[in-house]
Motif scaffolding. Structure first.
Motif, PDB file in Angstrom:
ATOM      1  N   LEU A 217       0.822  -1.361  -0.050  1.00 17.82           N
ATOM      2  CA  LEU A 217       0.035   0.207   0.065  1.00 17.82           C
ATOM      3  C   LEU A 217       0.660   1.275  -0.029  1.00 17.82           C
ATOM      4  O   LEU A 217       0.370   2.245  -0.630  1.00 17.82           O
ATOM      5  CB  LEU A 217      -1.039  -0.139   1.082  1.00 17.82           C
ATOM      6  CG  LEU A 217      -2.198  -0.891   1.234  1.00 17.82           C
ATOM      7  CD1 LEU A 217      -2.889  -0.671   2.419  1.00 17.82           C
ATOM      8  CD2 LEU A 217      -2.983  -0.704   0.028  1.00 17.82           C
ATOM      9  N   VAL A 218       2.048   1.288   0.645  1.00 16.82           N
ATOM     10  CA  VAL A 218       2.749   2.410   1.177  1.00 16.82           C
ATOM     11  C   VAL A 218       3.208   3.112  -0.491  1.00 16.82           C
ATOM     12  O   VAL A 218       3.046   4.191  -0.781  1.00 16.82           O
ATOM     13  CB  VAL A 218       3.952   2.178   1.998  1.00 16.82           C
ATOM     14  CG1 VAL A 218       5.020   3.334   1.974  1.00 16.82           C
ATOM     15  CG2 VAL A 218       3.578   1.963   3.239  1.00 16.82           C
ATOM     16  N   PRO A 219       3.840   2.278  -1.267  1.00 13.03           N
ATOM     17  CA  PRO A 219       4.304   2.918  -2.445  1.00 13.03           C
ATOM     18  C   PRO A 219       3.298   3.410  -3.412  1.00 13.03           C
ATOM     19  O   PRO A 219       3.208   4.471  -4.014  1.00 13.03           O
ATOM     20  CB  PRO A 219       5.048   1.744  -3.183  1.00 13.03           C
ATOM     21  CG  PRO A 219       5.453   0.583  -2.346  1.00 13.03           C
ATOM     22  CD  PRO A 219       4.233   0.717  -1.092  1.00 13.03           C
ATOM     23  N   PHE A 220       1.921   2.487  -3.445  1.00 11.79           N
ATOM     24  CA  PHE A 220       0.977   3.209  -4.120  1.00 11.79           C
ATOM     25  C   PHE A 220       0.265   4.416  -3.568  1.00 11.79           C
ATOM     26  O   PHE A 220      -0.003   5.382  -4.277  1.00 11.79           O
ATOM     27  CB  PHE A 220      -0.377   2.156  -4.091  1.00 11.79           C
ATOM     28  CG  PHE A 220      -1.591   2.615  -4.663  1.00 11.79           C
ATOM     29  CD1 PHE A 220      -1.869   2.611  -6.015  1.00 11.79           C
ATOM     30  CD2 PHE A 220      -2.588   2.784  -3.602  1.00 11.79           C
ATOM     31  CE1 PHE A 220      -3.124   2.986  -6.447  1.00 11.79           C
ATOM     32  CE2 PHE A 220      -3.727   3.451  -4.089  1.00 11.79           C
ATOM     33  CZ  PHE A 220      -4.033   3.325  -5.515  1.00 11.79           C
ATOM     34  N   MET A 221      -0.085   4.401  -2.272  1.00  8.95           N
ATOM     35  CA  MET A 221      -0.316   5.502  -1.858  1.00  8.95           C
ATOM     36  C   MET A 221       0.356   6.975  -1.730  1.00  8.95           C
ATOM     37  O   MET A 221      -0.064   7.848  -2.062  1.00  8.95           O
ATOM     38  CB  MET A 221      -0.909   5.383  -0.378  1.00  8.95           C
ATOM     39  CG  MET A 221       0.112   5.503   0.728  1.00  8.95           C
ATOM     40  SD  MET A 221      -0.330   5.205   2.303  1.00  8.95           S
ATOM     41  CE  MET A 221       1.126   5.253   3.269  1.00  8.95           C
ATOM     42  N   VAL A 222       1.618   6.747  -1.605  1.00  5.19           N
ATOM     43  CA  VAL A 222       2.614   7.605  -1.861  1.00  5.19           C
ATOM     44  C   VAL A 222       2.648   8.348  -3.166  1.00  5.19           C
ATOM     45  O   VAL A 222       2.804   9.453  -3.417  1.00  5.19           O
ATOM     46  CB  VAL A 222       3.982   7.463  -1.418  1.00  5.19           C
ATOM     47  CG1 VAL A 222       5.129   8.548  -1.354  1.00  5.19           C
ATOM     48  CG2 VAL A 222       4.020   7.162   0.203  1.00  5.19           C
ATOM     49  N   THR A 223       2.641   7.474  -4.100  1.00  3.66           N
ATOM     50  CA  THR A 223       2.839   7.826  -5.703  1.00  3.66           C
ATOM     51  C   THR A 223       1.455   8.547  -5.942  1.00  3.66           C
ATOM     52  O   THR A 223       1.426   9.449  -6.552  1.00  3.66           O
ATOM     53  CB  THR A 223       2.834   6.739  -6.442  1.00  3.66           C
ATOM     54  OG1 THR A 223       3.975   5.727  -6.354  1.00  3.66           O
ATOM     55  CG2 THR A 223       2.647   6.808  -7.996  1.00  3.66           C
ATOM     56  N   VAL A 224       0.202   8.216  -5.525  1.00  2.30           N
ATOM     57  CA  VAL A 224      -1.135   8.979  -5.970  1.00  2.30           C
ATOM     58  C   VAL A 224      -1.044  10.287  -5.337  1.00  2.30           C
ATOM     59  O   VAL A 224      -1.417  11.156  -6.021  1.00  2.30           O
ATOM     60  CB  VAL A 224      -2.174   8.102  -5.672  1.00  2.30           C
ATOM     61  CG1 VAL A 224      -3.529   8.822  -5.738  1.00  2.30           C
ATOM     62  CG2 VAL A 224      -2.139   6.810  -6.256  1.00  2.30           C
ATOM     63  N   TYR A 225      -0.555  10.408  -4.170  1.00  2.00           N
ATOM     64  CA  TYR A 225      -0.660  11.540  -3.581  1.00  2.00           C
ATOM     65  C   TYR A 225       0.540  12.576  -4.071  1.00  2.00           C
ATOM     66  O   TYR A 225       0.169  13.954  -4.185  1.00  2.00           O
ATOM     67  CB  TYR A 225      -0.422  11.337  -2.073  1.00  2.00           C
ATOM     68  CG  TYR A 225      -0.690  12.346  -1.063  1.00  2.00           C
ATOM     69  CD1 TYR A 225      -2.061  13.189  -0.903  1.00  2.00           C
ATOM     70  CD2 TYR A 225       0.356  13.372  -0.431  1.00  2.00           C
ATOM     71  CE1 TYR A 225      -2.351  14.244  -0.189  1.00  2.00           C
ATOM     72  CE2 TYR A 225       0.080  14.176   0.360  1.00  2.00           C
ATOM     73  CZ  TYR A 225      -1.335  14.757   0.367  1.00  2.00           C
ATOM     74  OH  TYR A 225      -1.621  15.962   1.231  1.00  2.00           O
ATOM     75  N   PHE A 226       1.616  12.002  -4.109  1.00  2.41           N
ATOM     76  CA  PHE A 226       2.718  12.941  -4.879  1.00  2.41           C
ATOM     77  C   PHE A 226       2.469  13.554  -6.140  1.00  2.41           C
ATOM     78  O   PHE A 226       2.537  14.730  -6.031  1.00  2.41           O
ATOM     79  CB  PHE A 226       3.858  11.981  -4.843  1.00  2.41           C
ATOM     80  CG  PHE A 226       4.872  11.868  -3.848  1.00  2.41           C
ATOM     81  CD1 PHE A 226       4.316  12.097  -2.468  1.00  2.41           C
ATOM     82  CD2 PHE A 226       6.385  12.069  -3.931  1.00  2.41           C
ATOM     83  CE1 PHE A 226       5.216  12.046  -1.291  1.00  2.41           C
ATOM     84  CE2 PHE A 226       7.158  12.049  -2.918  1.00  2.41           C
ATOM     85  CZ  PHE A 226       6.529  12.127  -1.414  1.00  2.41           C
ATOM     86  N   ILE A 227       1.916  12.808  -6.956  1.00  2.00           N
ATOM     87  CA  ILE A 227       1.462  13.056  -8.531  1.00  2.00           C
ATOM     88  C   ILE A 227       0.449  14.159  -8.348  1.00  2.00           C
ATOM     89  O   ILE A 227       0.544  15.303  -8.885  1.00  2.00           O
ATOM     90  CB  ILE A 227       0.957  12.051  -9.278  1.00  2.00           C
ATOM     91  CG1 ILE A 227       2.100  11.087  -9.690  1.00  2.00           C
ATOM     92  CG2 ILE A 227       0.338  12.305 -10.514  1.00  2.00           C
ATOM     93  CD1 ILE A 227       1.921   9.729 -10.252  1.00  2.00           C
ATOM     94  N   SER A 228      -0.549  13.926  -7.300  1.00  4.05           N
ATOM     95  CA  SER A 228      -1.660  14.865  -7.165  1.00  4.05           C
ATOM     96  C   SER A 228      -1.202  16.125  -6.675  1.00  4.05           C
ATOM     97  O   SER A 228      -1.486  17.329  -7.323  1.00  4.05           O
ATOM     98  CB  SER A 228      -2.772  14.393  -6.202  1.00  4.05           C
ATOM     99  OG  SER A 228      -3.232  13.265  -6.682  1.00  4.05           O
ATOM    100  N   VAL A 229      -0.210  16.211  -5.814  1.00  5.05           N
ATOM    101  CA  VAL A 229       0.106  17.179  -5.071  1.00  5.05           C
ATOM    102  C   VAL A 229       1.108  18.122  -6.096  1.00  5.05           C
ATOM    103  O   VAL A 229       1.291  19.399  -6.298  1.00  5.05           O
ATOM    104  CB  VAL A 229       1.011  17.236  -3.746  1.00  5.05           C
ATOM    105  CG1 VAL A 229       1.564  18.289  -3.170  1.00  5.05           C
ATOM    106  CG2 VAL A 229      -0.068  16.528  -2.688  1.00  5.05           C
TER     107      VAL A 229
END
Length: 451
Positions: A217-229
């Motif tokens: 979950l960690v890589p997925f959630m960080v990637t989605v959030y990072f791209i959005s921000v």
């Protein structure tokens, strides 16, 4: 009752605790020879698995330990906590979160090195790690009362009532209210019960299942959030330098410094940093203490990366997104709703849904990992044969978090974190010479290997 919890939380987060967390962390930062800087490159090599020993004692790999710890810290503390910090203390609070994070890297190095150095065994003979075992094994039985204090506060403070509260708020705001489907308290109860069922499917499988799910979950959630921000910041890139300057400028205004070390902005920044990266609180040593690692210093280096990822990187991105969109000036102080406004403003149409997905994954991953922390505290106090009962108590409180007010939930968690910090920091400072000695030996051996 709610007012008493808020008052107690404000009282305990006074000068003594700030001196212990920030002053103690600064001492470790210097005493270690500035380990966050000199050991950073080696820490990256270690976390890549170069030195993993599958035959070492423990339950999970060092990478899984870091993923589980990051899953617990890179979460709603970065979305709601940052927003709360800005809403309550202005942009300057972010500067003090940064300062807390840098000294927190040293704190985590010390506390997680000790978690491997002084592992103990539970009533079933299974190897365990964490501040309670560090205190008992490293400081001696006469200090066991500190272990008890830590575990009692851990059982209560590591309930994910804040995560349940903020996830419920986002789901209602994004999925239900726009369509007239939100029914107030009945909706909160329903969401709480659904969350309880989802979390139960993971945590009842133990640390191996928790670590496996968290590491995915960690890589997925960080990637989605990072791209959005990053998209939001890219659209407002011209304002980024101005906002960074505002953070620095606001940190040293009258509100921040008139009270000296207990200035309101400093207090808010330190509290939110503690909730965000948990350095000095004692949670990360519990999961890092379960790592398959026979080198204490190596585990401490891995753990040290947590506050950097969590506060220096993720919290800064969140803060900038809130600031460049201008929503921080609206007066909204309900953490996650302020960040939601920033995403709606920065990414019209899809922003709120991207944040909802991020919040969902952030919250669930934290819920999985925190159950392990509380389980270990319960195990220490009542024995391994009764530890599983904690999971049912933990699951039931998810519903309570969904239906309770944010101010009470946040104050209760803050207060218990503060209580946990005292035993953790006292033991780390007491045993700090052992860590420095082990660190010198470790780096000398690594140097010899490279020559």
């Amino acid at each position: 009752m709610g007012d008493l919890i808020i008052e107690f939380s404000n009282w305990i987060w006074g000068t003594p605790l700030l001196l212990l967390l920030l002053g103690g962390g600064l001492y470790m930062f210097v005493y270690s020879g500035f380990i966050p800087f000199v050991g950073f490159k080696h820490a990256l090599k270690v976390v890549g698995g170069k030195y993993d020993d599958p035959n070492a004692t423990g339950d999970i790999t060092s990478l899984q330990a870091l993923s589980s710890a990051v899953a617990a810290t890179v979460g709603l503390g970065n979305i709601s906590g940052v927003a709360l910090a800005i809403g309550m203390g202005g942009p300057g609070a972010i500067f003090w979160m940064w300062m807390s994070a840098f000294v927190g890297m040293a704190t985590k190095f010390f506390t997680c090195t000790l978690a491997i150095m002084y592992r103990g065994t539970d009533s079933s003979g299974h190897v365990q790690g964490g501040p309670m075992y560090v205190i008992e094994e490293g400081m001696g039985k006469k200090w066991k009362f500190l272990s008890v204090i830590f575990c009692v506060a851990g059982i209560l403070g590591l309930l994910v009532i804040f995560q349940a509260n903020q996830l419920t708020a986002v789901l209602r705001a994004v999925m239900l209210e726009p369509f007239g489907l939100d029914q107030g308290m009945p909706t909160r109860w329903a969401i709480g019960l659904i969350l309880m069922g989802l979390v139960a499917t993971v945590i009842l499988g133990g640390i191996q299942r928790i670590a496996k799910v968290a590491s995915r979950l960690v890589p997925f959630m960080v990637t989605v959030y990072f791209i959005s921000v990053l998209v939001i910041l890219g659209k407002n890139v011209g304002q980024v330098p101005e906002m960074l300057w505002l953070i620095l400028q606001d940190a040293f205004t009258g509100d921040a410094v008139l009270g000296g070390a207990v200035g309101q902005v400093i207090i808010i920044g330190a509290r939110r940093a503690a909730f965000s990266n948990e350095a000095g609180i004692g949670t990360a040593p519990m999961v890092h203490g379960a790592s398959k690692n026979s080198e204490p210093v190596r585990e401490g280096l891995i753990a040290m990366l947590g506050p950097f990822i969590d506060t220096i990187v993720v919290c800064t991105l969140t803060a900038l997104a809130i600031m460049v969109t201008g929503v921080w000036q609206t007066g909204e102080k309900d953490g996650v709703l302020l960040t939601l406004s920033a995403f709606e403003q920065g990414l019209p149409g899809i922003g709120k849904y991207l944040l909802m997905v991020s919040v969902l994954v952030f919250a669930l991953s934290t819920m999985f990992t925190y159950s392990y922390y509380g389980h270990k505290c319960f195990n220490y106090l009542f024995g391994a044969d009764k530890a599983d009962y904690y999971n049912y108590f933990y699951l039931a409180t998810l519903v309570g978090g969904a239906v309770t007010s944010l101010s009470v939930v946040m104050s209760f968690v803050d207060a218990m974190y503060a209580v946990m910090a005292f035993p953790t920091m006292i033991s780390a400072l007491y045993l700090s010479p052992k860590v420095r000695e082990a660190s010198r030996d470790y780096f000398q051996r690594m140097k010899n290997m490279d020559t």
